[in-house]
Design a protein around this motif. Structure first.
Motif, PDB file in Angstrom:
ATOM      1  N   HIS A 119       0.836  -1.148   0.023  1.00  0.00           N
ATOM      2  CA  HIS A 119       0.061  -0.043  -0.166  1.00  0.00           C
ATOM      3  C   HIS A 119       0.845   1.299   0.122  1.00  0.00           C
ATOM      4  N   ASP A 121      -0.281   4.741   1.057  1.00  0.00           N
ATOM      5  CA  ASP A 121      -0.237   5.887   2.100  1.00  0.00           C
ATOM      6  C   ASP A 121      -0.706   5.221   3.215  1.00  0.00           C
ATOM      7  N   GLU A 181      -7.218  -0.544  -4.480  1.00  0.00           N
ATOM      8  CA  GLU A 181      -7.334   0.838  -4.113  1.00  0.00           C
ATOM      9  C   GLU A 181      -6.153   1.205  -3.194  1.00  0.00           C
ATOM     10  N   ASN A 182      -5.545   2.412  -3.518  1.00  0.00           N
ATOM     11  CA  ASN A 182      -4.315   2.546  -2.730  1.00  0.00           C
ATOM     12  C   ASN A 182      -3.131   1.545  -2.506  1.00  0.00           C
TER      13      ASN A 182
END
Length: 251
Positions: A119, A121, A181-182
């Protein structure tokens, strides 16, 4: 003595464990499982796993086999709730089933699959579950480099040194990064894996994604069979064993 062999399917969060295999210097998944099985069935039981996961590595599907003597088959296969109550919350038994006396959780496996989670973030809910990577990656280049893995069988360059293996040959049938996502999820499937192999592969493909090495250099690294030429191993927290296949076990 009437003894039967069983397969046990389980999953575990590996964060607090020193891997699967029992060892003297830290608590392991196998140690916890064998203790729970021995207490529940009131006899000493030693399981044998489908492989060895390193410290901090997780498993959503893991198989082991063990023998139980002088107990009805129904009592053993229906013991899931009782065994789970004896295990830490980080280990969960999914099913237990009888197999042939010669069935082997490690040697009978025909394929294994891992996923590696990245990931981008900071996310407290992914702590110890995924690797936080700070930087940009060219996923298209990484996937092109990953496809090169399917052209080789000797992966000595990705193997941990001083391992007790007779061969470093593996047949990889899938290797791909998927954008989520991310983050990214890398899936790799093969008939077998060497110790530290997946983390070393991801570390090498990261070098491609960063632009530190060209796509073609991955082939040169594999052909060179030198671990020091490959990328650094990525952290264990993002790695999951997700599937183990057997010719006699349905999913």
């Amino acid at each position: 003595m009437n003894s039967h062999r069983y397969f046990i399917e389980l999953s575990y969060n590996g964060t607090e464990f020193h891997g699967w295999q029992t060892q003297p210097n830290g608590i392991t998944v196998q140690e916890c499982l064998d203790k729970a099985l021995s207490v529940y069935f009131r006899q000493e039981i030693v399981s044998l796993g489908c492989g060895r996961t390193d410290a901090g590595v997780h498993a959503t599907q893991f198989f082991a086999h063990f023998n139980v003597a002088d107990l009805p088959i129904e009592k053993v296969v229906n013991a899931i709730t009782g065994i789970n109550s004896l295990l830490p919350y980080t280990i969960a038994v999914k099913r237990i089933f009888e197999v042939a006396d010669e069935a082997h959780a490690r040697f009978d496996a025909t394929a294994r699959a891992y996923k590696y989670h990245i990931h981008f973030d900071k996310d407290p809910f992914k702590l110890d579950r995924s690797w936080l990577y700070k930087g940009e990656l060219d996923v298209e280049k990484m996937n092109k480099a990953a496809q090169l893995l399917l052209n080789f069988t000797d992966f000595s360059c990705f193997s941990k040194s001083k391992t007790q293996t007779f061969t470093n040959n593996c047949k990889i049938t899938e290797a791909v990064f998927e954008q989520v996502e991310n983050g990214l999820v890398f899936t790799i499937k093969a008939d077998r894996f060497l110790r530290n192999m997946v983390r070393a592969i991801v570390g090498t493909l990261i070098l491609v994604g960063k632009g530190d090495i060209a796509i073609e250099e991955v082939s040169n690294i594999i052909e060179g069979k030198n671990r020091s030429k490959a990328g650094q191993s990525v952290p264990a927290c993002g790695l999951y064993l997700v599937a183990v296949e057997y010719p006699f076990v349905s999913s």
